[in-house]
Design a protein around this motif. Structure first.
Motif, PDB file in Angstrom:
ATOM      1  N   THR A 124       0.568  -1.314  -0.107  1.00 55.80           N
ATOM      2  CA  THR A 124       0.519   0.072  -0.098  1.00 55.80           C
ATOM      3  C   THR A 124       0.752   1.247   0.302  1.00 55.80           C
ATOM      4  OG1 THR A 124      -1.898  -0.928   1.086  1.00 55.80           O
ATOM      5  CG2 THR A 124      -1.295   1.232   0.937  1.00 55.80           C
ATOM      6  N   SER A 125       0.728   2.465  -0.767  1.00 58.88           N
ATOM      7  CA  SER A 125       1.419   3.397  -0.881  1.00 58.88           C
ATOM      8  C   SER A 125       0.741   4.410   0.070  1.00 58.88           C
ATOM      9  CB  SER A 125       0.976   4.036  -1.846  1.00 58.88           C
ATOM     10  OG  SER A 125       0.004   4.486  -3.071  1.00 58.88           O
ATOM     11  N   ALA A 126       1.431   5.420   0.221  1.00 58.40           N
ATOM     12  CA  ALA A 126       1.035   6.066   1.162  1.00 58.40           C
ATOM     13  C   ALA A 126       0.147   7.513   0.183  1.00 58.40           C
ATOM     14  CB  ALA A 126       2.608   7.670   1.362  1.00 58.40           C
ATOM     15  N   LYS A 127      -0.676   7.876   1.226  1.00 61.43           N
ATOM     16  CA  LYS A 127      -1.188   8.920   0.354  1.00 61.43           C
ATOM     17  C   LYS A 127      -1.001  10.442  -0.349  1.00 61.43           C
ATOM     18  CE  LYS A 127      -4.715  12.290   1.126  1.00 61.43           C
ATOM     19  NZ  LYS A 127      -5.986  13.116   2.400  1.00 61.43           N
ATOM     20  N   ALA A 128      -1.428  10.489  -1.419  1.00 56.97           N
ATOM     21  CA  ALA A 128      -0.995  11.468  -1.895  1.00 56.97           C
ATOM     22  C   ALA A 128      -1.709  12.648  -2.652  1.00 56.97           C
ATOM     23  CB  ALA A 128      -0.162  10.902  -3.316  1.00 56.97           C
ATOM     24  N   GLY A 129      -1.725  13.924  -1.927  1.00 56.25           N
ATOM     25  CA  GLY A 129      -2.705  14.214  -2.618  1.00 56.25           C
ATOM     26  C   GLY A 129      -3.271  15.172  -1.395  1.00 56.25           C
ATOM     27  N   THR A 130      -4.521  15.903  -1.093  1.00 61.49           N
ATOM     28  CA  THR A 130      -4.818  17.179  -0.492  1.00 61.49           C
ATOM     29  C   THR A 130      -6.597  16.783  -0.198  1.00 61.49           C
ATOM     30  OG1 THR A 130      -5.330  18.756  -0.573  1.00 61.49           O
ATOM     31  CG2 THR A 130      -3.431  18.039   0.398  1.00 61.49           C
ATOM     32  N   GLY A 131      -6.485  15.909  -1.099  1.00 63.45           N
ATOM     33  CA  GLY A 131      -8.520  15.843  -0.961  1.00 63.45           C
ATOM     34  C   GLY A 131      -9.251  14.491  -1.343  1.00 63.45           C
ATOM     35  N   THR A 132     -10.501  14.491  -1.749  1.00 66.65           N
ATOM     36  CA  THR A 132     -10.472  13.413  -0.951  1.00 66.65           C
ATOM     37  C   THR A 132     -10.163  11.731  -1.843  1.00 66.65           C
ATOM     38  OG1 THR A 132     -12.522  14.426  -1.741  1.00 66.65           O
ATOM     39  CG2 THR A 132     -12.808  11.930  -2.163  1.00 66.65           C
ATOM     40  N   THR A 133      -9.527  10.892  -1.389  1.00 65.94           N
ATOM     41  CA  THR A 133      -8.955   9.848  -1.694  1.00 65.94           C
ATOM     42  C   THR A 133      -9.079   9.057  -2.700  1.00 65.94           C
ATOM     43  OG1 THR A 133      -7.727  10.239   0.611  1.00 65.94           O
ATOM     44  CG2 THR A 133      -7.755   8.340  -0.177  1.00 65.94           C
ATOM     45  N   LEU A 134      -9.239   8.570  -3.979  1.00 64.08           N
ATOM     46  CA  LEU A 134      -9.506   7.756  -4.123  1.00 64.08           C
ATOM     47  C   LEU A 134      -8.215   6.210  -4.431  1.00 64.08           C
ATOM     48  CD1 LEU A 134      -9.679   9.761  -7.481  1.00 64.08           C
ATOM     49  CD2 LEU A 134     -11.629   8.729  -5.924  1.00 64.08           C
ATOM     50  N   ARG A 135      -9.073   4.742  -3.719  1.00 61.52           N
ATOM     51  CA  ARG A 135      -8.295   3.987  -4.303  1.00 61.52           C
ATOM     52  C   ARG A 135      -7.995   3.467  -5.376  1.00 61.52           C
ATOM     53  NH1 ARG A 135      -8.150   1.462   1.676  1.00 61.52           N
ATOM     54  NH2 ARG A 135      -8.687  -0.515   0.089  1.00 61.52           N
ATOM     55  N   TYR A 136      -6.820   3.107  -5.844  1.00 65.77           N
ATOM     56  CA  TYR A 136      -6.481   2.487  -7.052  1.00 65.77           C
ATOM     57  C   TYR A 136      -5.756   1.119  -6.622  1.00 65.77           C
ATOM     58  CZ  TYR A 136      -1.434   4.425  -7.314  1.00 65.77           C
ATOM     59  OH  TYR A 136      -0.522   4.562  -7.019  1.00 65.77           O
ATOM     60  N   ARG A 137      -5.557   0.211  -7.543  1.00 68.42           N
ATOM     61  CA  ARG A 137      -4.375  -0.584  -7.812  1.00 68.42           C
ATOM     62  C   ARG A 137      -3.704  -0.712  -8.758  1.00 68.42           C
ATOM     63  NH1 ARG A 137      -9.543  -3.855  -9.091  1.00 68.42           N
ATOM     64  NH2 ARG A 137      -8.890  -5.307 -10.899  1.00 68.42           N
ATOM     65  N   VAL A 138      -3.104  -1.902  -9.045  1.00 62.72           N
ATOM     66  CA  VAL A 138      -1.969  -1.811 -10.303  1.00 62.72           C
ATOM     67  C   VAL A 138      -1.910  -3.515 -10.680  1.00 62.72           C
ATOM     68  CG1 VAL A 138       0.119  -1.193 -11.163  1.00 62.72           C
ATOM     69  CG2 VAL A 138      -0.775   0.446  -9.822  1.00 62.72           C
ATOM     70  N   ASP A 139      -2.159  -4.053 -12.274  1.00 63.52           N
ATOM     71  CA  ASP A 139      -2.357  -4.772 -12.307  1.00 63.52           C
ATOM     72  C   ASP A 139      -1.781  -4.810 -13.334  1.00 63.52           C
ATOM     73  OD1 ASP A 139      -4.634  -5.511 -10.145  1.00 63.52           O
ATOM     74  OD2 ASP A 139      -6.198  -5.045 -11.257  1.00 63.52           O
ATOM     75  N   VAL A 140      -0.972  -5.910 -13.870  1.00 53.15           N
ATOM     76  CA  VAL A 140      -0.238  -6.212 -15.016  1.00 53.15           C
ATOM     77  C   VAL A 140      -0.212  -8.258 -15.627  1.00 53.15           C
ATOM     78  CG1 VAL A 140       2.188  -6.994 -16.113  1.00 53.15           C
ATOM     79  CG2 VAL A 140       1.638  -4.917 -13.830  1.00 53.15           C
ATOM     80  N   GLU A 141      -0.647  -7.631 -16.742  1.00 51.89           N
ATOM     81  CA  GLU A 141      -1.462  -8.776 -17.418  1.00 51.89           C
ATOM     82  C   GLU A 141      -0.500 -10.443 -16.920  1.00 51.89           C
ATOM     83  OE1 GLU A 141      -3.584 -11.046 -21.589  1.00 51.89           O
ATOM     84  OE2 GLU A 141      -1.975  -8.803 -21.437  1.00 51.89           O
ATOM     85  N   ASP A 142      -0.706 -11.274 -16.443  1.00 51.40           N
ATOM     86  CA  ASP A 142       0.205 -12.482 -16.749  1.00 51.40           C
ATOM     87  C   ASP A 142       1.004 -12.761 -18.166  1.00 51.40           C
ATOM     88  OD1 ASP A 142      -0.171 -13.302 -13.831  1.00 51.40           O
ATOM     89  OD2 ASP A 142      -1.736 -13.840 -14.350  1.00 51.40           O
ATOM     90  N   GLY A 143       2.004 -13.350 -18.265  1.00 56.00           N
ATOM     91  CA  GLY A 143       2.894 -13.613 -18.769  1.00 56.00           C
ATOM     92  C   GLY A 143       4.242 -12.242 -19.941  1.00 56.00           C
ATOM     93  N   ILE A 144       3.771 -11.384 -19.761  1.00 52.36           N
ATOM     94  CA  ILE A 144       4.242 -10.552 -19.775  1.00 52.36           C
ATOM     95  C   ILE A 144       6.099 -10.135 -19.240  1.00 52.36           C
ATOM     96  CG2 ILE A 144       2.822  -9.810 -21.437  1.00 52.36           C
ATOM     97  CD1 ILE A 144       2.505  -7.224 -19.692  1.00 52.36           C
ATOM     98  N   ASP A 145       6.803  -9.762 -20.178  1.00 49.28           N
ATOM     99  CA  ASP A 145       7.987  -9.829 -18.864  1.00 49.28           C
ATOM    100  C   ASP A 145       8.181  -8.261 -17.933  1.00 49.28           C
ATOM    101  OD1 ASP A 145      10.386 -10.174 -18.124  1.00 49.28           O
ATOM    102  OD2 ASP A 145      11.673  -9.716 -20.086  1.00 49.28           O
ATOM    103  N   LEU A 146       7.239  -7.873 -17.294  1.00 51.95           N
ATOM    104  CA  LEU A 146       6.364  -7.212 -16.590  1.00 51.95           C
ATOM    105  C   LEU A 146       6.833  -6.866 -14.952  1.00 51.95           C
ATOM    106  CD1 LEU A 146       4.772  -4.407 -18.114  1.00 51.95           C
ATOM    107  CD2 LEU A 146       7.309  -3.849 -18.403  1.00 51.95           C
ATOM    108  N   SER A 147       7.503  -6.378 -14.223  1.00 49.05           N
ATOM    109  CA  SER A 147       6.970  -6.437 -12.846  1.00 49.05           C
ATOM    110  C   SER A 147       6.053  -6.021 -12.404  1.00 49.05           C
ATOM    111  CB  SER A 147       8.009  -6.987 -11.752  1.00 49.05           C
ATOM    112  OG  SER A 147       8.472  -5.953 -10.712  1.00 49.05           O
ATOM    113  N   ALA A 148       5.146  -5.971 -12.032  1.00 50.54           N
ATOM    114  CA  ALA A 148       4.064  -5.320 -10.979  1.00 50.54           C
ATOM    115  C   ALA A 148       4.194  -4.322 -10.375  1.00 50.54           C
ATOM    116  CB  ALA A 148       3.202  -6.209 -10.632  1.00 50.54           C
ATOM    117  N   ALA A 149       5.206  -5.184  -9.505  1.00 43.58           N
ATOM    118  CA  ALA A 149       5.919  -3.721  -8.428  1.00 43.58           C
ATOM    119  C   ALA A 149       6.458  -2.630  -8.714  1.00 43.58           C
ATOM    120  CB  ALA A 149       7.402  -4.700  -6.837  1.00 43.58           C
ATOM    121  N   ASP A 150       7.453  -2.939  -9.843  1.00 37.40           N
ATOM    122  CA  ASP A 150       8.124  -1.621 -10.961  1.00 37.40           C
ATOM    123  C   ASP A 150       6.660  -0.674 -11.287  1.00 37.40           C
ATOM    124  OD1 ASP A 150      10.732  -2.883 -10.152  1.00 37.40           O
ATOM    125  OD2 ASP A 150      11.122  -3.782 -12.288  1.00 37.40           O
ATOM    126  N   VAL A 151       6.206  -1.274 -12.142  1.00 41.48           N
ATOM    127  CA  VAL A 151       5.127  -0.428 -13.448  1.00 41.48           C
ATOM    128  C   VAL A 151       4.465   0.367 -11.265  1.00 41.48           C
ATOM    129  CG1 VAL A 151       2.325  -1.007 -14.189  1.00 41.48           C
ATOM    130  CG2 VAL A 151       4.956  -2.012 -14.289  1.00 41.48           C
TER     131      VAL A 151
END
Length: 284
Positions: free
Chosen positions: A111-138
């Motif tokens: 989980t990241s720290a909150k960025a900004g002072t307005g209304t918090t929007l919660r989001y997640r980061v997904d990376v499709e399986d089988g591609i050469d990308l690290s979800a953590a890096d993205v």
């Protein structure tokens, strides 16, 4: 940028000469003098090509160090071997981009720290399986973009926090062109294997754009990634497409820069350093 519907969005050491014994009598003096001259002469020859250690280069492997005195009895120098050629570091290696993938995703943990002072929007980061990308890096890159003071938090109303689970407001999903086409197509958008889109709670990022950017941003792919995130999240926040505000002016983040700059100069942020919103004429 965004698809839209039918009309869219190494020193040679100096050796000391032999020690001299003194002789009595004139003959001894003559022979002693001759011997001394001989030694001095030899020392003089030995000095040719000698380099003071203080003057020698620090790199002991340098070919610029003192060279040995040439001699007819010296063994012939061995020929040096040329080093094997190595690939040029400037030669770009084009990544392999699969046309499509399984349509399943791995979500970045943590989980990241909150960025900004307005209304918090919660989001997640997904990376499709089988591609050469690290979800953590993205995820780290997305966090930096959304936390930048030139980003959407500058509006004073929006704040962002990345999560790995639970309720979310939207998801940033990096996927193969085929998967992006499929998900965006479910909402009537034609991404044509080239574009990104924002539909419902999905900010869809085309893998080809993430890795290769566009010709305008080909030498700064990281910047283009920021443009993708800012543009598509901008749509999620309700912002529509705009055009170039004038020749030489910064291109708005909500402009479809992939379709041409129209006289504007590259820019990837919604706001400038002074917190002013960068926009242009609205596109119907």
């Amino acid at each position: 940028m965004t698809a839209h519907k039918t009309t869219p969005s190494r020193s040679r050491r100096r050796t000391n000469g032999p020690a001299h014994a003194s002789a009595r009598g004139r003959k001894g003096q003559v022979w002693g003098g001759l011997a001394a001259l001989t030694v001095l002469g030899a020392a003089g020859f030995a000095a040719v090509g000698w380099t003071s250690p203080q003057d020698a280069p620090k790199d002991s492997r340098s070919t610029e160090q003192a060279k040995p005195v040439e001699s007819s009895t010296a063994p012939a120098a061995r020929p040096t071997r040329s080093p094997k050629p190595s690939p040029s570091p400037s030669t770009p290696v084009k990544p392999t981009i699969p046309a499509t993938g399984p349509g399943t995703f791995t979500t970045a943990s943590g989980t990241s720290a909150k960025a900004g002072t307005g209304t918090t929007l919660r989001y997640r980061v997904d990376v499709e399986d089988g591609i050469d990308l690290s979800a953590a890096d993205v995820a780290e890159q997305v966090e930096r973009v959304l936390a930048d003071r030139r980003g959407w938090t500058a509006d004073g109303d929006s704040a962002f926090q990345r999560v790995a689970g639970g309720a979310t407001d939207f998801a940033v999903r990096v996927a193969t062109p085929g998967t992006v086409d499929k998900i965006c197509g479910q909402y009537g958008l034609d991404t044509g294997g080239e574009l990104n889109c924002s539909v419902s709670e999905n900010v869809m990022v085309n893998l080809e754009r993430w890795l290769l950017a566009t010709p305008v941003y080909a030498k700064d792919v990281t910047a283009y990634r920021a443009l993708i995130i800012n543009h598509e999240v901008g749509h999620f926040l309700g912002h529509g497409h705009v055009d170039c505000p004038g020749p030489g002016k910064p291109a708005p983040a909500m402009m479809q820069q992939i379709k041409g700059m129209h006289g504007c100069v590259p820019n990837v942020w919604p706001y400038d350093e002074e917190g002013r919103y960068i926009t242009g004429p609205a596109i119907p």
